[in-house]
Design an enzyme around this catalytic site. Structure first.
Site, PDB file in Angstrom:
ATOM      1  N   ILE A 220       0.811  -1.220   0.000  1.00  0.00           N
ATOM      2  CA  ILE A 220       0.000   0.000   0.000  1.00  0.00           C
ATOM      3  C   ILE A 220       0.842   1.265   0.000  1.00  0.00           C
ATOM      4  O   ILE A 220       0.327   2.362  -0.124  1.00  0.00           O
ATOM      5  CB  ILE A 220      -0.968   0.040   1.216  1.00  0.00           C
ATOM      6  CG1 ILE A 220      -0.212  -0.276   2.503  1.00  0.00           C
ATOM      7  CG2 ILE A 220      -2.161  -0.863   0.990  1.00  0.00           C
ATOM      8  CD1 ILE A 220      -1.043  -0.134   3.757  1.00  0.00           C
ATOM      9  N   GLY A 221       2.121   1.107   0.167  1.00  0.00           N
ATOM     10  CA  GLY A 221       2.932   2.321   0.172  1.00  0.00           C
ATOM     11  C   GLY A 221       4.407   2.008   0.231  1.00  0.00           C
ATOM     12  O   GLY A 221       4.833   0.859   0.440  1.00  0.00           O
ATOM     13  N   GLU A 222       5.178   3.052   0.043  1.00  0.00           N
ATOM     14  CA  GLU A 222       6.633   2.926   0.042  1.00  0.00           C
ATOM     15  C   GLU A 222       7.194   4.203   0.633  1.00  0.00           C
ATOM     16  O   GLU A 222       6.772   5.297   0.257  1.00  0.00           O
ATOM     17  CB  GLU A 222       7.099   2.766  -1.408  1.00  0.00           C
ATOM     18  CG  GLU A 222       8.565   2.573  -1.575  1.00  0.00           C
ATOM     19  CD  GLU A 222       8.891   1.206  -2.177  1.00  0.00           C
ATOM     20  OE1 GLU A 222       8.137   0.788  -3.061  1.00  0.00           O
ATOM     21  OE2 GLU A 222       9.881   0.602  -1.743  1.00  0.00           O
ATOM     22  N   GLY A 223       8.127   4.092   1.556  1.00  0.00           N
ATOM     23  CA  GLY A 223       8.737   5.293   2.131  1.00  0.00           C
ATOM     24  C   GLY A 223      10.228   5.093   2.271  1.00  0.00           C
ATOM     25  O   GLY A 223      10.793   4.136   1.722  1.00  0.00           O
ATOM     26  N   GLY A 224      10.876   5.995   2.994  1.00  0.00           N
ATOM     27  CA  GLY A 224      12.313   5.911   3.181  1.00  0.00           C
ATOM     28  C   GLY A 224      12.707   4.636   3.904  1.00  0.00           C
ATOM     29  O   GLY A 224      13.782   4.077   3.680  1.00  0.00           O
ATOM     30  N   GLY A 226      11.023   1.656   3.916  1.00  0.00           N
ATOM     31  CA  GLY A 226      10.793   0.458   3.108  1.00  0.00           C
ATOM     32  C   GLY A 226       9.370   0.418   2.591  1.00  0.00           C
ATOM     33  O   GLY A 226       8.757   1.453   2.375  1.00  0.00           O
ATOM     34  N   VAL A 228       5.268  -0.866   2.656  1.00  0.00           N
ATOM     35  CA  VAL A 228       4.182  -1.077   3.622  1.00  0.00           C
ATOM     36  C   VAL A 228       3.110  -1.938   2.951  1.00  0.00           C
ATOM     37  O   VAL A 228       2.754  -1.705   1.793  1.00  0.00           O
ATOM     38  CB  VAL A 228       3.578   0.269   4.079  1.00  0.00           C
ATOM     39  CG1 VAL A 228       2.549   0.047   5.182  1.00  0.00           C
ATOM     40  CG2 VAL A 228       4.671   1.214   4.579  1.00  0.00           C
ATOM     41  N   LYS A 242       5.062  -3.033   7.930  1.00  0.00           N
ATOM     42  CA  LYS A 242       6.111  -2.186   7.347  1.00  0.00           C
ATOM     43  C   LYS A 242       7.418  -2.969   7.346  1.00  0.00           C
ATOM     44  O   LYS A 242       7.874  -3.416   8.401  1.00  0.00           O
ATOM     45  CB  LYS A 242       6.259  -0.974   8.273  1.00  0.00           C
ATOM     46  CG  LYS A 242       6.521   0.319   7.609  1.00  0.00           C
ATOM     47  CD  LYS A 242       6.364   1.437   8.621  1.00  0.00           C
ATOM     48  CE  LYS A 242       7.262   2.583   8.304  1.00  0.00           C
ATOM     49  NZ  LYS A 242       7.161   3.665   9.261  1.00  0.00           N
ATOM     50  N   ASP A 339       9.301  14.666  12.227  1.00  0.00           N
ATOM     51  CA  ASP A 339       9.001  14.491  10.801  1.00  0.00           C
ATOM     52  C   ASP A 339       7.505  14.697  10.537  1.00  0.00           C
ATOM     53  O   ASP A 339       6.867  13.916   9.836  1.00  0.00           O
ATOM     54  CB  ASP A 339       9.467  13.104  10.333  1.00  0.00           C
ATOM     55  CG  ASP A 339       9.792  13.076   8.851  1.00  0.00           C
ATOM     56  OD1 ASP A 339       9.878  14.156   8.234  1.00  0.00           O
ATOM     57  OD2 ASP A 339       9.956  11.974   8.294  1.00  0.00           O
TER      58      ASP A 339
HETATM   59  N1  LIG Z   1      -0.625   2.207   9.237  1.00  0.00           N
HETATM   60  C1  LIG Z   1      -0.836   2.416   7.932  1.00  0.00           C
HETATM   61  N2  LIG Z   1      -2.049   2.226   7.403  1.00  0.00           N
HETATM   62  C2  LIG Z   1      -2.265   2.446   6.085  1.00  0.00           C
HETATM   63  N3  LIG Z   1      -1.326   2.870   5.218  1.00  0.00           N
HETATM   64  C3  LIG Z   1      -0.087   3.083   5.681  1.00  0.00           C
HETATM   65  C4  LIG Z   1       0.226   2.869   7.061  1.00  0.00           C
HETATM   66  N4  LIG Z   1       1.521   3.174   7.250  1.00  0.00           N
HETATM   67  C5  LIG Z   1       1.987   3.564   6.062  1.00  0.00           C
HETATM   68  N5  LIG Z   1       1.053   3.515   5.103  1.00  0.00           N
HETATM   69  C6  LIG Z   1       1.221   3.859   3.679  1.00  0.00           C
HETATM   70  O1  LIG Z   1       2.557   3.592   3.292  1.00  0.00           O
HETATM   71  C7  LIG Z   1       3.221   4.802   2.883  1.00  0.00           C
HETATM   72  C8  LIG Z   1       4.677   4.823   3.361  1.00  0.00           C
HETATM   73  O2  LIG Z   1       4.701   4.658   4.771  1.00  0.00           O
HETATM   74  P1  LIG Z   1       5.716   5.411   5.722  1.00  0.00           P
HETATM   75  O3  LIG Z   1       5.699   6.833   5.330  1.00  0.00           O
HETATM   76  O4  LIG Z   1       5.371   5.137   7.125  1.00  0.00           O
HETATM   77  O5  LIG Z   1       7.065   4.784   5.365  1.00  0.00           O
HETATM   78  P2  LIG Z   1       8.440   5.416   5.697  1.00  0.00           P
HETATM   79  O6  LIG Z   1       9.434   4.573   5.042  1.00  0.00           O
HETATM   80  O7  LIG Z   1       8.547   5.605   7.161  1.00  0.00           O
HETATM   81  O8  LIG Z   1       8.310   6.838   4.970  1.00  0.00           O
HETATM   82  P3  LIG Z   1       9.240   8.125   5.080  1.00  0.00           P
HETATM   83  O9  LIG Z   1       9.880   8.245   3.731  1.00  0.00           O
HETATM   84  O10 LIG Z   1       8.285   9.241   5.349  1.00  0.00           O
HETATM   85  O11 LIG Z   1      10.190   7.913   6.165  1.00  0.00           O
HETATM   86  C9  LIG Z   1       2.376   5.912   3.461  1.00  0.00           C
HETATM   87  O12 LIG Z   1       2.492   7.077   2.698  1.00  0.00           O
HETATM   88  C10 LIG Z   1       0.979   5.323   3.417  1.00  0.00           C
HETATM   89  O13 LIG Z   1       0.420   5.463   2.134  1.00  0.00           O
END
Ligand SMILES: Nc1ncnc2c1ncn2[C@@H]1O[C@H](COP(=O)(O)OP(=O)(O)OP(=O)(O)O)[C@@H](O)[C@H]1O
Length: 500
Positions: A220-224, A226, A228, A242, A339
């Site tokens: 459902i997502g990707e961030g710094g 990894g 999700v 995550k 953040d």
């Molecule tokens: N608890 C959750 N429920 C639903 N979607 C989520 C959840 N956590 C994260 N996501 C989805 O995954 C994406 C990436 O998550 P997240 O930002 O926590 O990752 P990260 O690697 O910590 O990012 P960052 O680059 O901000 O550090 C989010 O933008 C969101 O779309």
């Protein structure tokens, strides 16, 4: 892909950015002083946004911006500027910039500094705005943002800037200060030991099963950190899983510990809840509650269907203010999020906000007489507190600053830095403040919001945003006060709606 050179970026005000990267080491400099990557990137974003030119190595700089700062430097702008570096246009830019800077940024080193919104400024600005906007902003909110602009915004990468954080040492474990409200039994956690964290206890093979071997269809997502995944557990509970990115797992160990340790200590309806974790071999996995309705940024970009109305935006801001107040004041130990940004705010089906991503969070000062902690700068370019950037001193007021940037983002719909805009508009908060002081509210309110909103309400929101984002932390309110003010604005708003 490694640079082995020293290159300089001259900015319009005489600062010099430089970097030197070899396979073993990388160094970043501002005016000859070694700085960390976050300060460097923040500066690079700023200098590029105001139309500064590259001294040499355009492609190197573009690669650097992309690799380290998640920033796509605009080649055409760079070349155009470089070609005219001694020309009149640049001098005019410098002059205009200096004037604007003097006007809106009270310098940190000036003892007579005043907040951006001094009573005098407001006294001049507010009547102007009322005249210009004729009390209601009916036509102002009706124009639609062009689709091409949307695409450009979606490509803007200013919000992607992640740097790993140092491990939270045991010295950070602090007794609650006498000034802090003692934690209620509801908020306290029985044990900080990781093995007892959360209500979901999965081993790696159960995680693999729940995510269908980390299937793309469940991502459902990707961030710094990894990727999700959304996963349904055998009992029916839906969770977010995550998983740290493979190539970064070693570097991310500290961020992982930080996130797990801090999430384990908090429980608040506006903070994403930690349910469990897996730290086995080379795998770092965090299991949190699943928040189904995307991020605030996605909603502002119109990627989630219906556009957020003003009341929803206001309630989301109140939720975030409550979450931060809890972290700063009521959690067992003071926590500074570091953040706060729209992509770290998740929305529920009923549009309530939950703050997530504690990868950079830090425990606050541990001595009663300590006002700050000194630490490396972490965060996201565009949301970073300038005083923290300059002094490395972290306080909860750095979150307040980011919250101010977020408020402007919510009101304007724009990202904090938008590289595809005209130079004057690239730093959203500066542009918004300029328009605000000119009384041109119609230009800054999000064109996607189609409602009629009293100018008085909008003015109060912007006032609060600029107070939160004051350059000096002493001029910023604390989060509790911000929450109260937002409540007051909401009451005014509801009254104005009922009257109409
Ligand atoms: N608890 C959750 N429920 C639903 N979607 C989520 C959840 N956590 C994260 N996501 C989805 O995954 C994406 C990436 O998550 P997240 O930002 O926590 O990752 P990260 O690697 O910590 O990012 P960052 O680059 O901000 O550090 C989010 O933008 C969101 O779309």
């Amino acid at each position: 892909f490694v640079y082995c050179s020293v290159t300089e970026l001259k900015d319009c005000r005489g600062d010099r950015l430089a970097y030197s990267v070899s396979p073993e080491q990388e160094f970043f400099y501002i005016n000859g002083n070694k700085v960390d990557i976050v300060s460097f990137c923040d500066s690079l974003v700023f200098h590029h946004a105001i139309g500064c030119f590259l001294h040499s190595g355009v492609e190197e700089w573009r690669g650097l911006g992309r690799k380290y700062c998640g920033l796509e430097l605009d080649k055409e702008t760079i070349l155009q500027r470089a070609g005219r570096k001694n020309g009149r246009e640049l001098e005019m830019n410098e002059d205009a910039l200096r004037k604007l800077d003097e006007k809106i940024h009270q310098r940190n080193d000036n003892p007579d500094h005043r907040p951006w919104l001094s009573p005098k400024t407001l006294a001049m600005a507010v009547p102007g705005m009322f005249l210009l906007c004729c009390i209601i902003l009916c036509p102002c909110f009706r124009s639609r943002r062009k689709e091409s602009e949307q695409a450009a915004l979606a490509n803007d990468s200013s919000s992607k800037h992640s740097v790993s954080m140092e491990v939270l040492s045991s010295s950070n474990k602090i007794p609650p200060s006498p000034l802090r409200v003692p934690p209620s039994p509801l908020y306290s956690t029985p044990s900080p030991r990781f093995s007892r964290v959360g209500s979901v206890h999965l081993n790696m093979s159960q995680v693999i099963k729940a995510t269908n071997n980390f299937s793309r269809s469940q991502q459902i997502g990707e961030g710094g950190f990894g990727s999700v995944y959304r996963a349904q557990l055998p009992g029916g509970q839906v969770v977010a899983i995550k998983r740290a990115r493979r190539e970064q797992r070693e570097n991310l160990r500290s961020e992982f510990s930080s996130e797990v340790e801090l999430l384990a200590k908090i429980e608040h309806r506006n903070l994403v809840r930690l349910l469990g974790y897996v730290d086995k071999g080379n795998e770092y996995i965090i299991i949190t509650e699943y928040v189904p309705n995307g991020t605030l940024r996605e909603h502002l970009d119109g990627q989630r269907g219906k556009i957020l109305d003003f009341n929803q935006r206001l309630e989301i801001c109140i939720d975030v203010a409550h979450a931060l107040t809890y972290l700063h004041l009521y959690a067992e130990k003071q926590i500074i999020h570091r953040d706060v940004k729209s992509s770290n705010i998740l929305l529920t089906e009923s549009y309530r906000a939950k703050v997530t991503d504690f990868g950079f969070a830090r425990v606050g000062p541990n001595e009663d007489d300590q006002t700050h902690i000194s630490t490396k700068v972490k965060g996201t370019a565009g949301y970073l507190d300038p005083e923290y950037l300059k002094t490395y001193q972290l306080t909860p007021k750095s979150d307040v600053y980011s919250f101010g940037v977020l408020l402007v983002e919510v009101l304007t719909g724009r990202r904090p830095v938008e590289m595809k805009r005209a130079p004057k508009e690239r730093i959203t908060i500066r542009w918004a403040f300029q328009k605000f002081t000119e009384g041109d509210l119609a230009a800054i309110a999000d064109p996607l919001m189609e409602e009629v909103i009293s100018a008085e309400i909008v003015v109060k929101m912007f006032e609060l945003a600029f107070q939160c984002a004051a350059p000096t932390r002493a001029d910023r309110p604390d989060m509790k006060e911000v929450g109260k003010k937002l409540w007051g604005i909401r009451m005014d708003y509801l009254r104005s709606v009922n009257k109409a």
